[in-house]
Design an enzyme around this catalytic site. Sequence first.
Site: not given
Length: 484
Positions: A254-256
Amino acid sequence: MTKIRTRFAPSPTGRMHVGNLRTALYAYLIAKHEGGDFILRIEDTDQERYVEGAVDIIYRTLEKTGLKHDEGPDKDGGVGPYVQSERQAQGIYLEYAKQLVEKGEAYYCFCDKDRLATLTRTVAGKEINVYDKHCLQLSREEVEAKLAAGVPYVIRQNNPTEGTTTFHDEIYGDITVDNAELDDMILIKSDGYPTYNFANVVDDHLMGITHVVRGNEYLSSSPKYNRLYEAFGWEVPVYVHCPLITDEEHHKLSKRCGHSSYEDLVEQGFLTEAIVNFVALLGWSPENNEEIFSLEELTTEFDYRHMSKSPAVFDYTKLKWMNGEYIKAMDFDRFYGLAEPYLKKALTRDVNLKKIAEMVKTRIETFPEIEEMVDFFETLPEYDAAMYTHKKMKTNTESSLEVLTELLPILEAQEDYSNDALYQTLVAYVEKKGCKNGYVMWPVRTAVSGKQMTPAGATEIMEVLGKEESLARIRVGIEKLKDA
Ligand code: GLU
């Protein structure tokens, strides 16, 4: 045999996620492996998720990565438009949804939010919302009256509640679900737009897509898509669902994690060819253990029958290694062009940047590493006299002080500061002293660089620094050692 036609159908919602890039790549490879066509379709029917500029990102990424589409919004192949909002404006989806209504395979639903909210059920501990076919009971006249009165509506798929539906996926095999689990999903939303679920089936059929390649998050909806194909009496395409991509902690990428999109990776200094190569191996592996593939080689080698269904781990260390391999193999002129901005950022002194570029070429994995690797050429960093002590080289502060003090007048007298000449001088000194090379090279390199790790040896560094700066640094070293 019919020509293979695959499509990449991104939604313009932001950056190009690595998972999307992989879908595009696999769809491209599956088509190109057999001389087929690769189609680009923009799926912009979800107005809430639409991001300005995201369509440009899609075009740019396909162009940079070399995934050239044969048909798309900018390349008409006769089955357009290739943008779903344009198809919606032409009334394509409504027309096909109405066909299903006529066949009894779909129906108008006028239930409002409040009623739908009451339909939540708990099944196996999970809260699900399954429509209860309430509006299927309405007579044709009732439906027409509501439509004429302008009551907001959706069109729903009319799925059976008994029996099972089976479909085949090339990677996951046969999947069977109980029809009781199939919700009567919405085909046309109250804003008149189709849902992705409906539009993808209609478009894939009308565009002659033979192989549907997409992420495995769509696997669970595929029975409903299958039911749609059957309801229309259309041929079901070959499904190729790609495995999940996870980070190193086995969470969905994910973007994280900071490197989930193509753009993130480019900003972090990765080469497009390395990214493409790396992404190709997220879920597929060749029969031999080779790892370095150009796009052309992938086109020849890629066989979706060798894809894996287990989640693929995004191994950042491996990507860095791979990028380093591409940098090593790159011709020098291209390398220099890419390295120069980083070199210039770190170095304002008049030094031979090409020589420094040669030193770092085989040592970096990504371009931004250059700055830290070469900054000592700009200014001598602060360092501790303890750095002169090296167990293997058998050096310490005393031996280093002796070596540097003895060498200083020799190096002051020397005119030729080329690497070769300096090397000869140091080796002659080593021979006279009867010691090992490292006993001399280590203190000299420490003095001229102030660093434990450098991209080149003592004399190569001195050649770049020139006589005056090299001597100044050796004098700093001598003073430091005297105080130690
Ligand atoms: N528009 C969908 C997405 O971006 C595409 C899914 C598919 O490839 O069918 O996730």
